[in-house]
Design an enzyme around this catalytic site. Structure first.
Site, PDB file in Angstrom:
ATOM      1  N   HIS A 103       1.551   7.812   0.708  1.00 43.00           N
ATOM      2  CA  HIS A 103       2.160   9.318   0.599  1.00 43.00           C
ATOM      3  C   HIS A 103       1.321   9.818  -0.449  1.00 43.00           C
ATOM      4  CE1 HIS A 103       4.436   9.957   4.276  1.00 43.00           C
ATOM      5  NE2 HIS A 103       4.500   8.740   4.302  1.00 43.00           N
ATOM      6  N   HIS A 123       3.268   1.144   1.755  1.00 42.33           N
ATOM      7  CA  HIS A 123       3.566   3.112   2.928  1.00 42.33           C
ATOM      8  C   HIS A 123       3.900   4.003   2.486  1.00 42.33           C
ATOM      9  CE1 HIS A 123       4.356   4.893   6.902  1.00 42.33           C
ATOM     10  NE2 HIS A 123       5.169   5.977   6.147  1.00 42.33           N
ATOM     11  N   GLU A 124       4.858   4.070   1.274  1.00 40.34           N
ATOM     12  CA  GLU A 124       5.006   5.463   0.339  1.00 40.34           C
ATOM     13  C   GLU A 124       4.341   5.832  -0.944  1.00 40.34           C
ATOM     14  OE1 GLU A 124       7.783   6.734   1.963  1.00 40.34           O
ATOM     15  OE2 GLU A 124       7.936   5.559   2.753  1.00 40.34           O
ATOM     16  N   GLY A 146      12.617   4.303   3.011  1.00 41.06           N
ATOM     17  CA  GLY A 146      11.920   5.197   2.158  1.00 41.06           C
ATOM     18  C   GLY A 146      11.455   6.409   2.640  1.00 41.06           C
ATOM     19  N   GLN A 204       6.354  14.178   2.041  1.00 42.42           N
ATOM     20  CA  GLN A 204       7.845  14.430   3.068  1.00 42.42           C
ATOM     21  C   GLN A 204       8.478  15.519   3.118  1.00 42.42           C
ATOM     22  OE1 GLN A 204       7.657   9.452   3.572  1.00 42.42           O
ATOM     23  NE2 GLN A 204       7.238  10.645   5.728  1.00 42.42           N
ATOM     24  N   CYS A 229       7.137   6.905  10.255  1.00 39.40           N
ATOM     25  CA  CYS A 229       7.573   7.188   9.236  1.00 39.40           C
ATOM     26  C   CYS A 229       8.136   8.277   9.524  1.00 39.40           C
ATOM     27  CB  CYS A 229       6.250   7.906   8.997  1.00 39.40           C
ATOM     28  SG  CYS A 229       5.958   8.567   7.927  1.00 39.40           S
ATOM     29  N   LEU A 230       8.944   9.109   8.803  1.00 36.98           N
ATOM     30  CA  LEU A 230       9.808  10.185   8.845  1.00 36.98           C
ATOM     31  C   LEU A 230       9.083  11.438   9.638  1.00 36.98           C
ATOM     32  CD1 LEU A 230      12.425   8.865   6.503  1.00 36.98           C
ATOM     33  CD2 LEU A 230      12.530   9.162   8.769  1.00 36.98           C
TER      34      LEU A 230
END
Ligand code: ZN
Length: 169
Positions: free
Chosen positions: A138, A134-135, A45, A50, A92-93
């Site tokens: 963001h 999670h996304e 994701g 990000q 998380c990236l």
């Protein structure tokens, strides 16, 4: 094109994204680049903030590029129903090397627009539910580190500061 992933504590990650109103070629190019960037990082994701775009867009692919039907684009997403609880490890990236258990809903129903602007609803359970939450966090400017227990959050913030000092972050 592979985009640069923004890391914590870049302020763009804490800013709610702007709603998307134009479904044009520029948006479709960004979506394609976000998939490419996510696959390059072996992620499932990725949200637009990000990659430095403060807008309400996210991409998901639980197959990491192996199954075209798993590719999901969510624009202006919102959660309209939740059920149950999950407590699983997440990464998380924007937080390389940080993995921690986070409390989430086991099931969510989301409402979002696709890349043509058409609204749809979709249910997610387990990993997909976690990924949706999670996304969507963001695009709301919320980060998973602030969903951890205070103890785990402090431990991880210390770990990040240590990596920053050592030039590894
Ligand atoms: Zn993330």
């Amino acid at each position: 094109m592979i985009l640069k992933i923004v890391k914590y504590p870049d302020p763009i990650l804490s800013r709610p994204g702007e709603p998307i109103t134009e479904f044009n070629d520029e948006l479709r190019k960004l979506i394609a680049d976000m998939f490419e960037t996510m696959y390059a990082e072996q992620g499932i994701g990725l949200a637009a903030p990000q990659v430095g775009a403060s807008i309400r867009l996210m991409v998901i692919d639980l197959s990491v590029g192996k199954a075209p039907k798993d590719k999901l684009v969510l624009i202006n997403p919102e959660i309209i129903f939740t059920d149950g609880k999950l407590y699983e490890e997440e990464g998380c990236l924007s937080f390389p090397e940080i993995r921690e258990k986070v409390a989430r809903h086991a099931k969510v129903r989301i409402r979002a627009q696709d890349e043509k602007g058409k609204w749809f609803e979709m249910d997610g359970v387990d990993v997909l539910s976690r990924c949706f939450q999670h996304e969507i966090d963001h695009v709301d400017g919320m980060l998973f580190i602030f969903r951890m227990s205070a103890l785990k959050r402090d431990l991880n913030l210390r770990k990040i500061r240590k990596m920053q000092r050592e030039g590894k972050w």
